[in-house]
Design a protein around this motif. Structure first.
Motif, PDB file in Angstrom:
ATOM      1  N   PHE A 373       3.524  -0.677   1.516  1.00 13.65           N
ATOM      2  CA  PHE A 373       2.704   0.126   2.040  1.00 13.65           C
ATOM      3  C   PHE A 373       2.163   1.329   1.212  1.00 13.65           C
ATOM      4  CE2 PHE A 373       3.542  -1.756   6.359  1.00 13.65           C
ATOM      5  CZ  PHE A 373       2.318  -2.081   6.967  1.00 13.65           C
ATOM      6  N   ILE A 374       3.325   1.872   0.525  1.00 13.63           N
ATOM      7  CA  ILE A 374       2.993   3.164   0.035  1.00 13.63           C
ATOM      8  C   ILE A 374       2.157   2.889  -1.304  1.00 13.63           C
ATOM      9  CG2 ILE A 374       3.774   5.010  -1.477  1.00 13.63           C
ATOM     10  CD1 ILE A 374       6.116   5.206   0.536  1.00 13.63           C
ATOM     11  N   LEU A 404      -3.058  -2.981  -8.136  1.00 20.71           N
ATOM     12  CA  LEU A 404      -2.282  -2.217  -7.810  1.00 20.71           C
ATOM     13  C   LEU A 404      -1.953  -2.709  -6.244  1.00 20.71           C
ATOM     14  CD1 LEU A 404       0.275  -0.252  -7.923  1.00 20.71           C
ATOM     15  CD2 LEU A 404      -1.207   1.567  -7.158  1.00 20.71           C
ATOM     16  N   PHE A 405      -3.228  -2.668  -5.708  1.00 20.34           N
ATOM     17  CA  PHE A 405      -2.977  -2.892  -4.040  1.00 20.34           C
ATOM     18  C   PHE A 405      -2.786  -4.429  -3.906  1.00 20.34           C
ATOM     19  CE2 PHE A 405      -5.382  -5.299  -0.806  1.00 20.34           C
ATOM     20  CZ  PHE A 405      -4.910  -4.645   0.367  1.00 20.34           C
ATOM     21  N   PHE A 406      -3.278  -5.300  -4.843  1.00 25.68           N
ATOM     22  CA  PHE A 406      -2.958  -6.869  -4.410  1.00 25.68           C
ATOM     23  C   PHE A 406      -1.606  -7.095  -4.838  1.00 25.68           C
ATOM     24  CE2 PHE A 406      -7.632  -7.495  -4.007  1.00 25.68           C
ATOM     25  CZ  PHE A 406      -7.570  -8.760  -3.386  1.00 25.68           C
ATOM     26  N   PHE A 407      -1.107  -6.371  -5.759  1.00 23.28           N
ATOM     27  CA  PHE A 407       0.508  -6.637  -6.322  1.00 23.28           C
ATOM     28  C   PHE A 407       1.149  -5.991  -5.022  1.00 23.28           C
ATOM     29  CE2 PHE A 407       4.339  -5.079  -7.866  1.00 23.28           C
ATOM     30  CZ  PHE A 407       4.826  -6.287  -8.660  1.00 23.28           C
ATOM     31  N   MET A 408       0.991  -5.000  -4.523  1.00 24.80           N
ATOM     32  CA  MET A 408       1.949  -4.198  -3.793  1.00 24.80           C
ATOM     33  C   MET A 408       1.834  -4.933  -2.249  1.00 24.80           C
ATOM     34  SD  MET A 408       3.688  -2.235  -5.694  1.00 24.80           S
ATOM     35  CE  MET A 408       4.488  -1.186  -4.431  1.00 24.80           C
ATOM     36  N   THR A 409       0.716  -5.273  -1.935  1.00 22.88           N
ATOM     37  CA  THR A 409       0.637  -5.804  -0.455  1.00 22.88           C
ATOM     38  C   THR A 409       1.520  -7.178  -0.345  1.00 22.88           C
ATOM     39  OG1 THR A 409      -0.721  -6.398   1.351  1.00 22.88           O
ATOM     40  CG2 THR A 409      -1.475  -7.474  -0.998  1.00 22.88           C
ATOM     41  N   ASN A 410       1.605  -7.855  -1.581  1.00 22.93           N
ATOM     42  CA  ASN A 410       2.167  -9.202  -1.502  1.00 22.93           C
ATOM     43  C   ASN A 410       3.965  -8.669  -1.801  1.00 22.93           C
ATOM     44  OD1 ASN A 410       1.265 -11.175  -0.210  1.00 22.93           O
ATOM     45  ND2 ASN A 410       0.966 -12.315  -1.940  1.00 22.93           N
ATOM     46  N   LEU A 411       4.102  -7.708  -2.519  1.00 18.93           N
ATOM     47  CA  LEU A 411       5.578  -7.220  -2.817  1.00 18.93           C
ATOM     48  C   LEU A 411       6.152  -6.807  -1.372  1.00 18.93           C
ATOM     49  CD1 LEU A 411       7.786  -6.461  -4.656  1.00 18.93           C
ATOM     50  CD2 LEU A 411       6.747  -4.358  -4.920  1.00 18.93           C
ATOM     51  N   GLY A 412       5.215  -6.235  -0.632  1.00 20.62           N
ATOM     52  CA  GLY A 412       5.700  -5.471   0.687  1.00 20.62           C
ATOM     53  C   GLY A 412       5.089  -6.081   1.717  1.00 20.62           C
ATOM     54  N   PRO A 413       4.370  -5.128   2.276  1.00 24.42           N
ATOM     55  CA  PRO A 413       3.779  -5.663   3.970  1.00 24.42           C
ATOM     56  C   PRO A 413       3.353  -7.021   4.179  1.00 24.42           C
ATOM     57  CG  PRO A 413       2.182  -4.150   2.840  1.00 24.42           C
ATOM     58  CD  PRO A 413       3.434  -3.935   2.073  1.00 24.42           C
ATOM     59  N   ASN A 414       2.569  -7.697   3.393  1.00 22.63           N
ATOM     60  CA  ASN A 414       1.922  -8.900   3.567  1.00 22.63           C
ATOM     61  C   ASN A 414       3.076 -10.051   3.678  1.00 22.63           C
ATOM     62  OD1 ASN A 414      -0.370 -10.673   4.214  1.00 22.63           O
ATOM     63  ND2 ASN A 414      -0.070 -11.345   1.941  1.00 22.63           N
ATOM     64  N   ALA A 415       3.864  -9.799   2.837  1.00 23.43           N
ATOM     65  CA  ALA A 415       5.383 -10.687   2.843  1.00 23.43           C
ATOM     66  C   ALA A 415       6.326 -10.325   3.725  1.00 23.43           C
ATOM     67  CB  ALA A 415       5.929 -10.885   1.412  1.00 23.43           C
ATOM     68  N   MET A 416       6.573  -9.158   3.698  1.00 21.85           N
ATOM     69  CA  MET A 416       7.686  -8.764   4.875  1.00 21.85           C
ATOM     70  C   MET A 416       7.451  -8.731   6.254  1.00 21.85           C
ATOM     71  SD  MET A 416      10.252  -8.210   2.749  1.00 21.85           S
ATOM     72  CE  MET A 416       9.616  -8.911   1.210  1.00 21.85           C
ATOM     73  N   THR A 417       5.961  -8.507   6.518  1.00 20.26           N
ATOM     74  CA  THR A 417       5.700  -8.391   7.943  1.00 20.26           C
ATOM     75  C   THR A 417       5.992 -10.065   8.599  1.00 20.26           C
ATOM     76  OG1 THR A 417       3.573  -8.627   7.332  1.00 20.26           O
ATOM     77  CG2 THR A 417       4.203  -6.711   8.179  1.00 20.26           C
ATOM     78  N   TYR A 418       5.724 -10.915   7.630  1.00 20.13           N
ATOM     79  CA  TYR A 418       5.739 -12.379   8.015  1.00 20.13           C
ATOM     80  C   TYR A 418       7.189 -12.784   8.265  1.00 20.13           C
ATOM     81  CZ  TYR A 418       5.620 -17.572   7.801  1.00 20.13           C
ATOM     82  OH  TYR A 418       5.638 -18.827   7.761  1.00 20.13           O
ATOM     83  N   GLY A 475       1.361   2.515   8.309  1.00 16.85           N
ATOM     84  CA  GLY A 475       2.307   1.262   8.458  1.00 16.85           C
ATOM     85  C   GLY A 475       3.753   1.737   7.853  1.00 16.85           C
ATOM     86  N   ALA A 476       3.773   2.636   6.855  1.00 19.61           N
ATOM     87  CA  ALA A 476       4.968   2.783   6.151  1.00 19.61           C
ATOM     88  C   ALA A 476       5.735   3.637   7.346  1.00 19.61           C
ATOM     89  CB  ALA A 476       4.981   3.670   4.954  1.00 19.61           C
ATOM     90  N   VAL A 477       5.172   4.604   7.863  1.00 11.52           N
ATOM     91  CA  VAL A 477       5.935   5.500   8.869  1.00 11.52           C
ATOM     92  C   VAL A 477       6.394   4.529   9.991  1.00 11.52           C
ATOM     93  CG1 VAL A 477       5.438   7.432  10.628  1.00 11.52           C
ATOM     94  CG2 VAL A 477       4.255   7.665   8.411  1.00 11.52           C
TER      95      VAL A 477
END
Length: 514
Positions: A373-374, A404-418, A475-477
């Motif tokens: 998210f960060i 950076l956005f496309f990489f970090m969203t799948n490293l973190g929230p897009n993958a982890m929320t699922y 989202g991070a908070v």
């Protein structure tokens, strides 16, 4: 089962002592002759088959949803769409996912995982065929919505058929590996769009883009008839004979082990509980899990789908596309140019999920989601700062921000929320919980998909990006406050914990009434 008045026989005592839970059978590791246990639980052919057929659903989602960004300019020409009409087109599939995830995804708790696993793909195939033949704007939206309903059902169902069939030690990596096919589908959808535009540079080319998924979808439907049902679900329904039979099928290997399956009744199956309904997701014991599974997913979907679908549109406006779109030739040129830029971003999407797969069982779900998210917030901030008031744009900063956005969203929230949504609920409401979380998340996706074309024109790209920066920080908070780490926990442990709390709560309530 023996009664207190009848002493158990030696055979009954042996059977009870040798019985195991579903997850104990699935997690069992081979033992060397000196008694040393292997560190790896071997996967069977059936387990890999389930994984591949579940991965296909995520592939189709990425392909169809993100291909819409390539198809939209062509659809606009064929049907003469306004800005609001474009919003309906991009939002239709996501609105269908919103409805399908809860309306159909929750049915997997009632009628079974396998039943819905098949049904959702049949629905997807029928509407996909209809979509490629859509005669006008109205039916286009209807068919896109129908495709979304099927994909929405797949959100909880595909996760559950994988996670309830594989070893605990591999659950995080394999669920995310299946989810990675969403990114692969997005990339393939963009590539297919480019190829078809090169071969057939006509407004009707969008029909062929969607039609390319029809034959693969039919093959997936056929394959899903030949997988096992979730043994965890069968046990939760008290269908022990069926569960033992399906366990043998699931763990069929050469040489065969185990030769005999005797399942032990788990706490989850024996304790009485109220009939499953969505209200259980908001009781004392499940409320925290529901918030963790739903709210961060909603916040990340605001960015992931808004930016993902409209990357071609945004890039076309900023990397040298022709400003005039008065001819078909200009529209095709702009679409091709933007699609190539979008394909570059999709590669970062894939790299992000690959890193998530490698780190999820080392770093943990919660840490990766917060870090992601960060990172998303930082990427969107850089993209926003790249836009100058005089109309000139810092293209390097723009691309760095988007990458950076496309990489970090799948490293973190897009993958982890699922992943998290399918792990934090007990078995008897796991489908409903994961389905509700996906539906709630898609409210954010629908809002951005519908409003993005309008807001891009009214308030501009820069303000939109800064708004999404705030959503990522929030989202991070929320993830930090409501954190539940499921790394290393088997699903029976998660269900046991939830059910014990539920029973204790009911006991206290009965005492107060008395």
């Amino acid at each position: 089962m023996y009664s207190p008045d009848t002493p158990p026989t030696e055979s009954e005592l042996y059977q009870e002592a040798s019985a195991k839970t579903v997850q104990e059978y699935i997690d069992e590791c081979p033992v060397w002759s000196d008694g040393t246990k292997s560190s790896v639980t071997p996967m069977t052919v059936m387990q890999w088959r389930i994984w591949m057929l579940a991965s296909a659903g995520k592939f189709f989602e990425g392909m169809v949803v993100f291909m819409t960004g390539v198809c939209l300019p062509l659809i606009s020409v064929e049907f003469g769409l306004s800005a609001a009409d474009k919003g309906f087109v991009t939002a239709a599939t996501l609105a269908g996912i919103l409805v399908g995830a809860s309306a159909l995804g929750g049915l997997s708790d009632l009628v079974g995982r396998k039943t819905m696993f098949i049904a959702e793909m049949v629905i997807f195939t029928v509407f996909l065929i209809a979509l490629s033949l859509a005669p006008n704007f109205f039916w286009l939206v209807v068919f896109l919505f129908g495709v979304g309903v099927a994909l929405g059902c797949d959100y909880p169902t595909a996760h559950l058929v994988i996670s309830e069939s594989i070893p605990t030690s591999m659950r995080g990596r394999l669920v995310l590996s299946a989810f990675a096919f969403q990114a692969i589908g997005a990339l393939m959808g963009t590539i297919i769009g480019c190829i078809i535009l090169l071969k057939d540079p006509a407004p009707s080319a969008w029909r062929w883009m969607y039609a390319t998924a029809i034959i693969p979808a039919v093959l997936v439907v056929i394959g899903r008839f030949f997988v096992t049902d979730s043994v965890h679900w069968l046990v939760s329904k008290g269908r022990m004979e069926d569960a033992e039979y399906e366990t043998k099928r699931l763990l069929n290997r050469r040489p065969q082990y185990p030769k005999e399956v005797k399942l032990r009744h788990t706490h989850d199956a024996k304790k009485p509980r109220p009939k499953a309904h969505y209200g259980l997701l908001f009781n004392k014991d499940n409320r925290k899990a529901t918030i963790l599974a739903s709210l961060p997913w909603f916040l990340q979907d605001l960015s992931t789908y808004g930016i993902g679908i409209f990357t071609p549109t945004i890039l076309a406006a900023m990397i040298g596309a022709k400003t005039s779109e008065t001819t078909i030739k200009d529209i095709i040129h702009n679409d091709m140019l933007a699609s190539k830029g979008s394909a570059i971003m999709d590669i970062l999407f894939v790299l992000g999920i690959v890193c998530a797969i490698m780190l999820v069982d080392r770093v943990g779900r919660i840490k990766l989601q917060i870090i992601g998210f960060i990172g998303c917030a930082l990427g969107l901030l850089l993209a926003g700062l790249s836009m100058n008031a005089d109309g000139g744009n810092n293209m390097l900063l723009l691309f760095v921000g988007f990458m950076l956005f496309f990489f970090m969203t799948n490293l973190g929230p897009n993958a982890m929320t699922y992943l998290i949504a399918g792990e934090v609920f007990p078995t008897h409401v796991r489908g409903m919980g994961a389905g509700f979380a996906a539906s709630f998340a898609k409210i954010g996706a629908v809002l951005t998909a519908f409003l993005f074309p309008i807001l891009l024109a009214d308030i501009g790209t820069e303000m939109l990006l800064f708004f999404l920066v705030g959503a990522s920080v929030l989202g991070a908070v929320v993830t930090f406050i409501f954190a539940i780490e499921t790394r290393g926990l088997n699903l029976e442990t998660i269900g046991q914990r939830q059910t014990d709390e539920e029973v204790e709560f009911e006991r206290e309530a009965d005492a107060e009434l008395a």
